[in-house]
Design a protein around this motif. Structure first.
Motif, PDB file in Angstrom:
ATOM      1  N   ALA A 209       0.861  -1.179   0.000  1.00 46.67           N
ATOM      2  CA  ALA A 209       0.000   0.000   0.000  1.00 46.67           C
ATOM      3  C   ALA A 209       0.909   1.244   0.000  1.00 46.67           C
ATOM      4  O   ALA A 209       2.138   1.115   0.000  1.00 46.67           O
ATOM      5  N   VAL A 211       1.621   5.385   1.485  1.00 48.03           N
ATOM      6  CA  VAL A 211       1.362   6.536   2.349  1.00 48.03           C
ATOM      7  C   VAL A 211       1.960   7.750   1.656  1.00 48.03           C
ATOM      8  O   VAL A 211       3.119   7.722   1.224  1.00 48.03           O
ATOM      9  N   VAL A 234       1.849  -4.546   3.602  1.00 52.23           N
ATOM     10  CA  VAL A 234       0.593  -4.711   4.338  1.00 52.23           C
ATOM     11  C   VAL A 234       0.273  -6.195   4.511  1.00 52.23           C
ATOM     12  O   VAL A 234       0.757  -7.053   3.773  1.00 52.23           O
ATOM     13  N   LEU A 283      -1.698   1.149  10.665  1.00 49.08           N
ATOM     14  CA  LEU A 283      -2.368   1.862   9.587  1.00 49.08           C
ATOM     15  C   LEU A 283      -3.402   0.947   8.937  1.00 49.08           C
ATOM     16  O   LEU A 283      -3.056  -0.086   8.373  1.00 49.08           O
ATOM     17  N   PHE A 285      -5.746   0.440   5.970  1.00 46.39           N
ATOM     18  CA  PHE A 285      -6.007   0.953   4.623  1.00 46.39           C
ATOM     19  C   PHE A 285      -7.403   0.567   4.134  1.00 46.39           C
ATOM     20  O   PHE A 285      -8.013   1.289   3.369  1.00 46.39           O
ATOM     21  N   LEU A 303      -5.951   1.767  -1.399  1.00 43.91           N
ATOM     22  CA  LEU A 303      -4.901   1.367  -0.468  1.00 43.91           C
ATOM     23  C   LEU A 303      -3.860   2.474  -0.332  1.00 43.91           C
ATOM     24  O   LEU A 303      -2.654   2.252  -0.455  1.00 43.91           O
ATOM     25  N   THR A 304      -4.339   3.683  -0.069  1.00 44.31           N
ATOM     26  CA  THR A 304      -3.461   4.836   0.133  1.00 44.31           C
ATOM     27  C   THR A 304      -3.999   5.685   1.282  1.00 44.31           C
ATOM     28  O   THR A 304      -5.204   5.933   1.368  1.00 44.31           O
ATOM     29  N   ILE A 305      -3.100   6.109   2.152  1.00 40.89           N
ATOM     30  CA  ILE A 305      -3.445   7.043   3.226  1.00 40.89           C
ATOM     31  C   ILE A 305      -2.563   8.274   3.063  1.00 40.89           C
ATOM     32  O   ILE A 305      -1.357   8.161   2.860  1.00 40.89           O
TER      33      ILE A 305
END
Length: 417
Positions: A209, A211, A234, A283, A285, A303-305
């Motif tokens: 994933a 960030v 992940v 985290l 996701f 799947l991005t923060i």
């Protein structure tokens, strides 16, 4: 998997259960070469008619093992002799003569080890043998190879069971068996054979994933201001049957530091838009299972923060981004009666427990939070907003003790409010 031959199956946020079939090509040329050698020797001495009057008996066993940790087994299909017979016949239509006498007679499955044994026995019309004349005269009765695939629906991989680098099948698929003559055994019989199916392996994978980090009203330590992207490994964590989360760990060394405020902005009060979490798998996701993606959206979008570090303007000074806008409020700009959250004419004695002078400068009396834009950098403690909802989900399934320290703190904070 799902009708496509592959060596690696990757977790997808938009995919449900995956149907998996083990199989490949079984080479039978050695079996029939041995049969022809015996036929030549026998007819040389006894004649063709005598050979054709004989019958053969025999069987072979198809063996392999699945990984019970990631594979869901439908035993009703797996242990169905007819399901296996149909799968083999459908995969090898040119070998119809062979399957007229080679019939699936037994299927055994050990749920603890995942071992599967499928037994095919020579059985022409319920006689438990086959006439040599049938093998000699029936089209497709001596195929060079067959396609040996497990029945559709017997093996399933659920999204919550995807594990990075894990094998779906833990052994090769082998065939062992023998063919003998009935009612007596010749010197070159039985014809014994052993082979492996030429097949693709199947390994599960879970892609990283991401960030992202952005900076507003300033730059990173090196003077640039472009978005920074960090790949995060992940795990797919099973919550319950049909429910899972995708979680990863944000290492502290991935987090930018030393940001520099642009001219006119407050260097001391820069802050992240949400608290950073560096706990193991802290985290979250994706929570709750399959994601419904919008048109044009990809798995990477889900799947991005993202985090943004911003600097506020200096109190009491004009907005450096737009001089025509009012000045940023300072202590002297907050006059009595002009702000419901500040002491003044509207804040009469006895009507507000948060009396003047009880709160620190820069905070709103009557609240326990910090004024937006004047928040101090929080470091790397706490939990991201995306992780808080997942923490409460974990609590429902596993109990409060299973939550991270940050998750418990977030719940208690909500209760105080």
């Amino acid at each position: 998997m799902n009708g496509v031959k592959m060596e690696t199956a990757e977790y997808s946020v938009a995919q449900g259960d995956s149907d998996v079939q083990l199989g490949g090509t079984l080479d039978l040329t050695k079996v029939w070469n041995a049969y022809k050698t015996f036929k030549f020797g026998y007819t040389l001495t006894n004649g063709e008619a005598a050979f054709r009057s004989k019958s053969l008996i025999g069987s072979y066993t198809y063996s392999f093992s699945v990984n019970p940790e990631v594979v869901t087994v439908n035993e009703e299909i797996l242990c169905s002799e007819q399901a296996w017979q149909t799968a083999f016949e459908t995969g090898s239509p040119a070998a119809s003569g062979f399957f007229s006498y080679m019939r699936c007679s037994e299927v055994n499955y050990d749920e603890n080890t995942g071992k599967v044994d499928v037994i095919f026995t020579i059985n022409e019309n319920g006689t438990n043998q086959v006439k040599v004349s049938t093998i000699e005269d029936t089209p497709g009765s001596r195929p060079d190879s067959i396609q040996a695939y497990s029945p559709a629906g017997a093996f399933t991989i659920k999204p919550e069971n995807f594990k990075k680098g894990v094998k779906v099948f833990t052994s090769e698929a082998t065939f062992k068996g023998e063919i003998d003559m009935a009612p007596w055994m010749a010197l070159v019989f039985p014809i014994r054979f052993e082979a492996c199916v030429e097949q693709h392996g199947l390994t599960l994978d879970v892609a990283d994933a991401q960030v992202t980090f952005d900076v507003e009203n300033g730059t990173w330590a090196d003077g640039t201001a472009d978005t920074l992207t960090r790949n995060v490994e992940v795990d797919v964590i099973k919550m319950s049957e049909g429910s899972h989360v995708v979680a990863g760990t944000l290492a502290e060394e991935m987090i930018p530091a030393g940001m520099i405020a642009a001219e006119g902005y407050d260097q001391e009060n820069g802050a992240w838009d949400k608290e950073l979490v560096t706990e193991e798998n802290g985290l979250i996701f994706l929570e709750g299972g399959i994601a419904a993606m919008s048109e044009g959206e990809t798995a990477n979008d889900i799947l991005t923060i993202g985090y943004t570090y911003s600097f506020p303007g200096k109190p009491g000074e004009p907005n450096p981004g737009d001089p025509n806008q009012p000045a940023y409020p300072g202590e002297d700009d907050n006059k009595p009666g002009e702000d419901d959250n500040k002491p003044g004419e509207d804040n009469k004695p006895g009507e507000d427990e948060n009396k003047p002078g009880t709160e620190e400068t820069g905070k709103n009396p009557g609240t326990t939070g910090t004024v937006s834009g004047n928040k101090k950098p929080s470091g790397n403690k706490g939990t991201a907003s995306a992780g808080t909802s997942a923490a409460t989900g974990l609590a429902g399934v596993l109990g409060l003790q299973a939550l991270s320290v940050a998750g418990i703190a977030a719940i208690l904070k909500r209760k105080r409010k």
